[in-house]
Design an enzyme around this catalytic site. Structure first.
Site, PDB file in Angstrom:
ATOM      1  N   HIS A 127       0.803  -1.238   0.000  1.00 56.54           N
ATOM      2  CA  HIS A 127       0.000   0.000   0.000  1.00 56.54           C
ATOM      3  C   HIS A 127       0.828   1.277   0.000  1.00 56.54           C
ATOM      4  CE1 HIS A 127      -3.963  -1.880   0.911  1.00 56.54           C
ATOM      5  NE2 HIS A 127      -3.211  -2.789   1.507  1.00 56.54           N
ATOM      6  N   LYS A 187      -8.506  13.880   4.131  1.00 52.99           N
ATOM      7  CA  LYS A 187      -7.604  12.721   4.118  1.00 52.99           C
ATOM      8  C   LYS A 187      -6.592  12.933   5.238  1.00 52.99           C
ATOM      9  CE  LYS A 187      -6.511  13.875  -0.243  1.00 52.99           C
ATOM     10  NZ  LYS A 187      -6.718  12.621  -0.907  1.00 52.99           N
ATOM     11  N   ARG A 188      -5.792  11.913   5.547  1.00 52.33           N
ATOM     12  CA  ARG A 188      -4.749  12.116   6.549  1.00 52.33           C
ATOM     13  C   ARG A 188      -3.856  13.281   6.143  1.00 52.33           C
ATOM     14  NH1 ARG A 188      -3.999   8.419  10.873  1.00 52.33           N
ATOM     15  NH2 ARG A 188      -2.061   9.531  11.231  1.00 52.33           N
ATOM     16  N   LYS A 206       0.691  14.435   0.489  1.00 53.27           N
ATOM     17  CA  LYS A 206      -0.674  14.693   0.004  1.00 53.27           C
ATOM     18  C   LYS A 206      -0.881  16.176  -0.330  1.00 53.27           C
ATOM     19  CE  LYS A 206      -2.557  10.850   2.760  1.00 53.27           C
ATOM     20  NZ  LYS A 206      -3.219   9.937   1.810  1.00 53.27           N
ATOM     21  N   THR A 265      -8.704   6.401  -1.876  1.00 53.91           N
ATOM     22  CA  THR A 265     -10.050   5.841  -1.992  1.00 53.91           C
ATOM     23  C   THR A 265     -11.084   6.940  -1.759  1.00 53.91           C
ATOM     24  OG1 THR A 265      -9.722   5.077   0.281  1.00 53.91           O
ATOM     25  CG2 THR A 265      -9.608   3.414  -1.456  1.00 53.91           C
ATOM     26  N   LYS A 298     -14.937   8.045  -3.483  1.00 51.59           N
ATOM     27  CA  LYS A 298     -16.180   8.398  -2.785  1.00 51.59           C
ATOM     28  C   LYS A 298     -16.739   9.715  -3.320  1.00 51.59           C
ATOM     29  CE  LYS A 298     -14.237   5.896   0.996  1.00 51.59           C
ATOM     30  NZ  LYS A 298     -13.280   5.980   2.111  1.00 51.59           N
TER      31      LYS A 298
HETATM   32  C1  26V Z   1       2.417   5.217   6.641  1.00 52.08           C
HETATM   33  C2  26V Z   1       3.364   6.033   7.215  1.00 52.08           C
HETATM   34  C3  26V Z   1       3.866   5.708   8.543  1.00 52.08           C
HETATM   35  C4  26V Z   1       5.132   6.402   8.940  1.00 52.08           C
HETATM   36  C5  26V Z   1       5.368   7.750   8.349  1.00 52.08           C
HETATM   37  C6  26V Z   1       4.829   8.034   7.029  1.00 52.08           C
HETATM   38  C7  26V Z   1       3.795   7.134   6.503  1.00 52.08           C
HETATM   39  C8  26V Z   1       3.251   7.395   5.283  1.00 52.08           C
HETATM   40  C9  26V Z   1       2.309   6.590   4.732  1.00 52.08           C
HETATM   41  C10 26V Z   1       1.898   5.483   5.407  1.00 52.08           C
HETATM   42  C11 26V Z   1       0.877   4.645   4.739  1.00 52.08           C
HETATM   43  C12 26V Z   1       0.920   3.205   5.048  1.00 52.08           C
HETATM   44  C13 26V Z   1       0.068   2.381   4.166  1.00 52.08           C
HETATM   45  C14 26V Z   1      -1.234   3.022   3.771  1.00 52.08           C
HETATM   46  O1  26V Z   1      -2.050   3.340   4.598  1.00 52.08           O
HETATM   47  N1  26V Z   1      -1.441   3.201   2.475  1.00 52.08           N
HETATM   48  C15 26V Z   1      -2.660   3.732   1.901  1.00 52.08           C
HETATM   49  O2  26V Z   1      -3.452   2.621   1.500  1.00 52.08           O
HETATM   50  C16 26V Z   1      -4.665   3.016   0.878  1.00 52.08           C
HETATM   51  C17 26V Z   1      -5.454   1.751   0.593  1.00 52.08           C
HETATM   52  O3  26V Z   1      -4.792   0.986  -0.348  1.00 52.08           O
HETATM   53  C18 26V Z   1      -4.377   3.808  -0.382  1.00 52.08           C
HETATM   54  O4  26V Z   1      -5.586   4.211  -0.961  1.00 52.08           O
HETATM   55  C19 26V Z   1      -3.509   5.021  -0.059  1.00 52.08           C
HETATM   56  O5  26V Z   1      -3.151   5.695  -1.239  1.00 52.08           O
HETATM   57  C20 26V Z   1      -2.283   4.594   0.709  1.00 52.08           C
HETATM   58  O6  26V Z   1      -1.542   5.714   1.165  1.00 52.08           O
END
Ligand code: 26V
Length: 800
Positions: free
Chosen positions: A349, A537-538, A543, A645, A649
């Site tokens: 992801h 979004k986060r 982003k 996602t 929506k």
């Molecule tokens: C995690 C972290 C943790 C530490 C610091 C920075 C950071 C940046 C991103 C993440 C994301 C971890 C995985 C995640 O949540 N990915 C998301 O998954 C969604 C479902 O597939 C997708 O729609 C998003 O684009 C993706 O960011």
């Protein structure tokens, strides 16, 4: 079970009396809520039992979705709707003088996740059940969900514990009979028997009891009912001899305390590792036991069980299943390994380096000594294979190591131990093949595939936007409800002027609902006839909420300095949580809140711009926010957002995407056509080409709009403390703007102008929105799940 309103009323009255010894009138509303919840759960339970029996009888293959996160939100409305009893219950309650909305509002969001990854898991469960596919979730029963976000007087994010279990969880059933023992710490004794076979004994371990809480997952229009199993840690009967009981108990309770604990400290990291192994070990052992209740041995496990690993968080499932097969059931390494690879599939992801999980070797070796031995062995055997197949390529051998520089690289373990590896949007799957996993693509080309994400149209269209659902039904009939591809039929009507008017009317209604919500949550009154421009979004640098912010500042400055400049009234709406330790992201939140105070109160902008930050972005907020948007902001640096996602929506509810060619935006663009969205900015290739030469400072020096906007961050415009937003300026100018905000600024300003021009032509705008709605069936998680089921899991619908 009740079959009509009268029966419902009788049962409800009886239930309140049984549970609380009171009449309906005397009962408290929380009691009414709990009683209703129990009734609905029991209603679902009959189908639940039938489903389990059917799966066992037909010896169906089942899928288990292993995920650290399931962001399910509320379930009462969803379950009543899916069961087809919403109206019966609503009318029954009405007759008793109870407003169903009031009871719905008592339910807490199950916020067991951070963002897209967790919500995806929840949408998948809804689709699995609705498609009658045997697919279950496996996760942790967190005592507290992701923090609730408050905004203080100064505009700062404040994190408050999310006590979602305050009223209990009406959907869960505790299953102590199915508890599993999980072992941490200790060490492994190795011995050999007379036949020369090795035995591994995990001794001096600390035992923790994993107790499952099961939640029924009901699909729409089907009896098929799957299970979401949440594991909770409890004290074991086997107490550690060397530890004080209270200390032990505190450690036990910590495991399931909350989602994603702070992992910036070593202690926090170990806790997260504990969580991972805890739910993986418990989940797998329960699956094995259930299998052995139906079949004589595990030889046919790969024909009956598929496991999907949602990112690397549950990847310890690979060595744990090896351990079970070898140590507990006597399989040889090669036989066990062949089974494990066939059972496991992994979804990636993210490609962000900082988000790829790596564990210090020490942590795993100490906490999970037997698991570490197995990981080492997997690594050694894989290195041998590479040495044979790619002799002399030591660079490659190094890159594919699981254990490298004293760290365990979880993504490499995932790829080596799974038969399928997928990305979550077309472009993302290409990028992981080209960059992140390019060595593995040479070794295992057949393992890599794409599964573009999706969302459930039931929650995100039918139940949260009944007005639009009704309009579509009036236009093309109701067939699309059960066969969502049929919504494309709407394409034949997008030029219909009447329909366009009606669409705008529905959008207006949804905007007014949001206006009310914004007033309640923030006290800010916004104009429902302005353009609702939403970024929800986060909060993360990639982003680029900051790009949106700089554009707002530019517009604000221009309105103030140029009396001839006018724009159509616009409301910029933000919703976002920042990780508690993410300083930059928290500053951006504060900046947005400061913008809101200054701009909304400045008579000079004459209501042309308003800025709103809605606190505590969550599933239930998204349900009223997404469908009220005119413009969907999807502006990540190309190549960084795996899919997104939220973009889906918005689209499904007729908002126009203002986006970069990133993640699933690319596929939205392909489907709706360039005339029905607004695409801007650098592409993935252009980003790669620019990066080595990029100098953010040049953009600041040469573009007065950028110059003035950035200067305002440190000249007291937004805060009396000129240093307040210095970290943002530093990030842009002195750390060279990692995410190319300034490089895309000009293109973004122009894209925003295109948006405005489009919006002014109401009929064209409405037509574009309708095209988006009509094409949105591709982004149904039903489509995604069908693809997973066919290509990866090989599971089939069950008939009850
Ligand atoms: C995690 C972290 C943790 C530490 C610091 C920075 C950071 C940046 C991103 C993440 C994301 C971890 C995985 C995640 O949540 N990915 C998301 O998954 C969604 C479902 O597939 C997708 O729609 C998003 O684009 C993706 O960011």
């Amino acid at each position: 079970m009740f079959t009509n309103k009268e029966e419902f009323i009788n049962e409800f009255e009886l239930r309140i009396a049984e549970m609380y010894g009171r009449s309906v009138e005397q009962s408290h509303r929380t009691e009414k809520y709990m009683a209703l919840g129990e009734m609905v759960r029991e209603y679902a339970s009959l189908n639940w039992k039938a489903t389990k029996e059917e799966v066992a009888k037909n010896e169906d293959k089942q899928m288990f979705y292993f995920s650290m996160e399931f962001l399910i939100g509320r379930l009462l409305t969803n379950n009543l709707m899916n069961l087809g009893i919403y109206n019966t219950v609503k009318e029954g309650l009405q007759e008793l003088g109870i407003d169903i909305n009031e009871l719905e509002d008592l339910e807490s969001d199950a916020g067991l996740g951070n963002g897209g990854l967790g919500r995806l898991a929840a949408c998948f469960l809804d689709s699995l059940a609705s498609l009658q596919l045997p697919g279950n979730g496996n996760c942790i029963r967190y005592q507290y969900g992701l923090f609730r976000q408050k905004i203080d007087q100064e505009g700062n994010q404040v994190e408050v514990p999310d006590q979602w279990l305050k009223l209990g969880n009406i959907w869960e059933v505790r299953k102590p009979k199915h508890a599993v023992n999980v072992k941490f710490w200790g060490h492994v004794n190795v011995s050999q028997d007379q036949e020369g076979r090795f035995h591994f004994d995990h001794v001096d371990a600390e035992n923790i009891l994993a107790v499952p809480y099961d939640m029924p997952v009901v699909g729409k229009g089907t009896k098929e009912t799957n299970t979401l199993r949440l594991w909770s840690a409890e004290a074991s009967d086997i107490l550690p001899s060397n530890k004080d009981f209270r200390k032990y108990l505190a450690e036990v309770q910590e495991i399931c305390l909350n989602v994603y604990p702070d992992d910036s400290t070593p202690e926090g990291k170990i806790l997260r590792l504990k969580q991972q192994y805890f739910f993986v070990c418990a989940g797998l052992n329960a699956i094995i036991r259930a299998h052995l209740r139906v079949y004589p041995n595990l030889d046919n496990l790969v024909d009956k069980v598929a496991i999907q690993l949602n990112d690397t968080h549950p990847v310890l499932a690979i060595p744990e299943l090896m351990r079970i097969l070898m140590d507990d059931y006597g399989y040889e390494w090669m036989d066990a390994w062949n089974m494990v690879v066939k059972v496991m599939a992994y979804t990636n992801h993210t490609i962000l380096q900082e988000a790829l999980e790596k564990w210090p070797v020490d942590y795993i070796r100490n906490l999970l000594p037997r698991i570490y031995m197995i990981i080492e062995e997997i690594n050694n055997r894989f290195q041998n294979k590479i040495a044979i197949e790619y002799p002399g390529d030591s660079d490659m051998a190094h890159r594919v190591e699981i254990i490298r520089d004293d760290q365990v690289h979880m993504a490499n373990l995932a790829v080596i131990g799974s038969h399928s590896i997928n990305g979550v949007a077309k472009i993302h799957s290409e990028i992981i093949k080209r960059d992140l996993f390019k060595d593995f693509v040479k070794i295992y080309p057949e393992r890599f595939n794409n599964k573009t994400n999706g969302i459930t149209q039931r929650r995100w269209l039918y139940y949260s936007n009944p007005q639009l659902t009704k309009l579509i039904t009036n236009t093309i009939g109701s067939d699309f409800i059960d066969d969502f591809e049929k919504i494309e039929e709407l394409m034949n009507h997008v030029d219909d002027k009447n329909l366009q008017q009606e669409f705008l009317h529905v959008k207006q209604q949804r905007k007014e609902i949001l206006v009310e919500e914004i007033k309640n949550r923030t006290g800010i009154l916004v104009d429902s006839t302005s353009i609702f421009d939403v970024q929800a979004k986060r909060l993360h640098a990639y982003k680029r909420q900051l790009l949106n912010v700089l554009h707002i500042i530019y517009q604000y400055q221009r309105i103030k300095s140029d009396p001839t400049y006018t724009i159509h009234p616009r409301t910029y709406i933000f919703a976002a949580k920042a990780a508690p330790a993410y300083v930059f992201a928290k500053k951006v939140i504060k900046l947005i809140n400061k913008l809101s105070v200054v701009i909304n109160n400045d008579p000079a902008v004459k209501g042309m711009i308003k800025v709103v930050f809605i606190p505590n972005y969550s599933v239930s907020l998204a349900e009223v926010l997404m469908n009220a948007a005119d413009v969907s902001e999807q502006i990540s640096t190309a190549g960084k957002e795996a899919s997104g996602t939220g973009n889906m929506k918005f689209m499904m509810n007729g908002a126009i995407t203002l986006g970069t060619l990133d993640g699933a935006n690319v596929e939205i663009d392909e489907l709706v056509g360039r005339e029905n969205d607004v695409i801007f900015g650098l592409t993935v290739e252009e980003v790669a080409a620019l990066k080595p030469y990029y100098r953010a400072r040049n953009y600041y020096d040469n573009d007065p709009r950028i110059h003035n906007a950035i200067d305002s961050l440190v000249d007291g415009t937004w805060s009396s403390d000129p240093n307040e937003f210095k970290v943002i300026v530093d990030d842009l100018l002195y750390r060279n703007d990692e995410y190319l905000v300034l490089a895309d600024f000009d293109a973004y300003v122009k894209a925003q102008e295109v948006i405005e021009q489009k919006y002014l032509n109401k009929e064209e705008w409405a037509k574009s929105c309708l095209v988006n709605v009509a094409k949105s069936h591709f982004f149904s998680s039903d489509r995604t799940i069908r693809q997973y089921a066919e290509d990866i899991w090989h599971i089939r619908p069950i008939k009850i």
